[in-house]
Design a protein around this motif. Structure first.
Motif, PDB file in Angstrom:
ATOM      1  N   VAL A 138       0.864  -1.178   0.000  1.00 38.97           N
ATOM      2  CA  VAL A 138       0.000   0.000   0.000  1.00 38.97           C
ATOM      3  C   VAL A 138       0.901   1.227   0.000  1.00 38.97           C
ATOM      4  O   VAL A 138       1.857   1.301   0.779  1.00 38.97           O
ATOM      5  CB  VAL A 138      -0.918   0.020   1.235  1.00 38.97           C
ATOM      6  N   GLN A 139       0.621   2.145  -0.880  1.00 38.79           N
ATOM      7  CA  GLN A 139       1.368   3.401  -0.907  1.00 38.79           C
ATOM      8  C   GLN A 139       0.472   4.518  -0.378  1.00 38.79           C
ATOM      9  O   GLN A 139      -0.711   4.595  -0.733  1.00 38.79           O
ATOM     10  CB  GLN A 139       1.821   3.740  -2.334  1.00 38.79           C
ATOM     11  N   LEU A 140       1.052   5.348   0.462  1.00 38.06           N
ATOM     12  CA  LEU A 140       0.313   6.446   1.078  1.00 38.06           C
ATOM     13  C   LEU A 140       1.058   7.754   0.832  1.00 38.06           C
ATOM     14  O   LEU A 140       2.278   7.818   1.046  1.00 38.06           O
ATOM     15  CB  LEU A 140       0.162   6.214   2.580  1.00 38.06           C
ATOM     16  N   VAL A 141       0.332   8.768   0.442  1.00 40.42           N
ATOM     17  CA  VAL A 141       0.934  10.079   0.205  1.00 40.42           C
ATOM     18  C   VAL A 141       0.091  11.137   0.903  1.00 40.42           C
ATOM     19  O   VAL A 141      -1.091  11.305   0.590  1.00 40.42           O
ATOM     20  CB  VAL A 141       1.031  10.398  -1.299  1.00 40.42           C
ATOM     21  N   GLU A 142       0.724  11.849   1.848  1.00 41.46           N
ATOM     22  CA  GLU A 142       0.023  12.917   2.560  1.00 41.46           C
ATOM     23  C   GLU A 142       0.227  14.249   1.843  1.00 41.46           C
ATOM     24  O   GLU A 142       1.224  14.471   1.167  1.00 41.46           O
ATOM     25  CB  GLU A 142       0.550  13.074   3.997  1.00 41.46           C
ATOM     26  N   ALA A 150      -3.658  10.019   0.252  1.00 43.31           N
ATOM     27  CA  ALA A 150      -4.053   9.233  -0.915  1.00 43.31           C
ATOM     28  C   ALA A 150      -3.469   7.837  -0.795  1.00 43.31           C
ATOM     29  O   ALA A 150      -2.258   7.684  -0.629  1.00 43.31           O
ATOM     30  CB  ALA A 150      -3.559   9.907  -2.186  1.00 43.31           C
ATOM     31  N   ALA A 151      -4.333   6.834  -0.868  1.00 40.59           N
ATOM     32  CA  ALA A 151      -3.910   5.440  -0.761  1.00 40.59           C
ATOM     33  C   ALA A 151      -3.981   4.779  -2.133  1.00 40.59           C
ATOM     34  O   ALA A 151      -4.953   4.967  -2.868  1.00 40.59           O
ATOM     35  CB  ALA A 151      -4.790   4.691   0.220  1.00 40.59           C
ATOM     36  N   SER A 152      -2.965   4.006  -2.457  1.00 41.34           N
ATOM     37  CA  SER A 152      -2.956   3.265  -3.720  1.00 41.34           C
ATOM     38  C   SER A 152      -2.277   1.917  -3.494  1.00 41.34           C
ATOM     39  O   SER A 152      -1.664   1.679  -2.463  1.00 41.34           O
ATOM     40  CB  SER A 152      -2.232   4.060  -4.804  1.00 41.34           C
ATOM     41  N   LYS A 165     -12.652   7.165  -3.632  1.00 40.24           N
ATOM     42  CA  LYS A 165     -11.420   7.805  -4.099  1.00 40.24           C
ATOM     43  C   LYS A 165     -10.183   7.261  -3.393  1.00 40.24           C
ATOM     44  O   LYS A 165      -9.064   7.687  -3.686  1.00 40.24           O
ATOM     45  CB  LYS A 165     -11.500   9.316  -3.881  1.00 40.24           C
ATOM     46  N   ASN A 166     -10.379   6.360  -2.422  1.00 39.98           N
ATOM     47  CA  ASN A 166      -9.261   5.862  -1.607  1.00 39.98           C
ATOM     48  C   ASN A 166      -8.502   7.004  -0.955  1.00 39.98           C
ATOM     49  O   ASN A 166      -7.263   7.054  -0.956  1.00 39.98           O
ATOM     50  CB  ASN A 166      -8.308   5.016  -2.445  1.00 39.98           C
ATOM     51  N   MET A 167      -9.263   7.931  -0.400  1.00 41.36           N
ATOM     52  CA  MET A 167      -8.676   9.103   0.255  1.00 41.36           C
ATOM     53  C   MET A 167      -9.084   9.151   1.718  1.00 41.36           C
ATOM     54  O   MET A 167     -10.217   8.853   2.073  1.00 41.36           O
ATOM     55  CB  MET A 167      -9.154  10.388  -0.413  1.00 41.36           C
ATOM     56  N   GLY A 219       2.950   6.843   5.234  1.00 38.87           N
ATOM     57  CA  GLY A 219       3.297   7.874   4.276  1.00 38.87           C
ATOM     58  C   GLY A 219       4.595   8.552   4.691  1.00 38.87           C
ATOM     59  O   GLY A 219       5.192   8.215   5.719  1.00 38.87           O
ATOM     60  N   GLN A 220       5.005   9.535   3.908  1.00 37.97           N
ATOM     61  CA  GLN A 220       6.282  10.200   4.142  1.00 37.97           C
ATOM     62  C   GLN A 220       6.169  11.341   5.150  1.00 37.97           C
ATOM     63  O   GLN A 220       7.175  11.843   5.636  1.00 37.97           O
ATOM     64  CB  GLN A 220       6.849  10.739   2.822  1.00 37.97           C
ATOM     65  N   GLY A 221       4.952  11.739   5.467  1.00 31.78           N
ATOM     66  CA  GLY A 221       4.738  12.796   6.449  1.00 31.78           C
ATOM     67  C   GLY A 221       4.560  14.163   5.827  1.00 31.78           C
ATOM     68  O   GLY A 221       5.074  14.436   4.736  1.00 31.78           O
ATOM     69  N   THR A 222       3.829  15.010   6.520  1.00 29.12           N
ATOM     70  CA  THR A 222       3.651  16.395   6.089  1.00 29.12           C
ATOM     71  C   THR A 222       3.759  17.289   7.319  1.00 29.12           C
ATOM     72  O   THR A 222       3.210  16.984   8.380  1.00 29.12           O
ATOM     73  CB  THR A 222       2.301  16.580   5.364  1.00 29.12           C
TER      74      THR A 222
END
Length: 123
Positions: free
Chosen positions: A2-6, A23-25, A76-78, A114-117
């Motif tokens: 699972v990839q996560l992007v904040e 966002a999850a993919s 939207k997998n959000m 995720g990588q963090g924000t």
């Protein structure tokens, strides 16, 4: 996997609001939980909020209850974290994560991150 992007972090004055998105993919799980954690340099990662992807049940840390709202858009997998009435002590790097088993409050049960924000609240 699972990839996560904040996204959505930034600088805001105390009392202001920010909305974080995740966002999850990749591989998705109908029974997983998406959580938000935060961490300051030299400190442990702290639970903020979580939501069950299937049922929508939510969980909050006492420190953010009534100010933050977690939500998700299954289509939207959000995932989202609406943060209102922000305080300087909310300043941290915020991470979204996916949990598969175990307590939703413990970061060790989250398998994907995720990588963090960065969120910075000025006084």
């Amino acid at each position: 996997q699972v990839q996560l992007v904040e996204s959505g972090g930034g600088l805001v004055q105390a009392g202001g609001s920010l909305r974080l998105s995740c966002a999850a993919s990749g591989r998705t799980f109908s029974t997983y939980v998406m959580g938000w954690f935060r961490q300051a340099p030299g400190k442990e990662r702290e639970f903020v909020a979580a939501i069950s992807w299937g049922s929508g049940r939510t969980y909050y840390a006492d420190s953010v209850k009534g100010r933050f709202t977690i939500s998700r858009d299954n289509a939207k997998n959000m995932g989202y974290l609406q943060m209102n009435s922000l305080k300087p002590e909310d300043t941290d790097v915020y991470y979204c994560a996916v949990q598969i088993v175990g307590s939703v409050y413990s970061p060790i049960n989250y398998h994907y991150w995720g990588q963090g924000t960065q969120v910075t609240v000025s006084s």
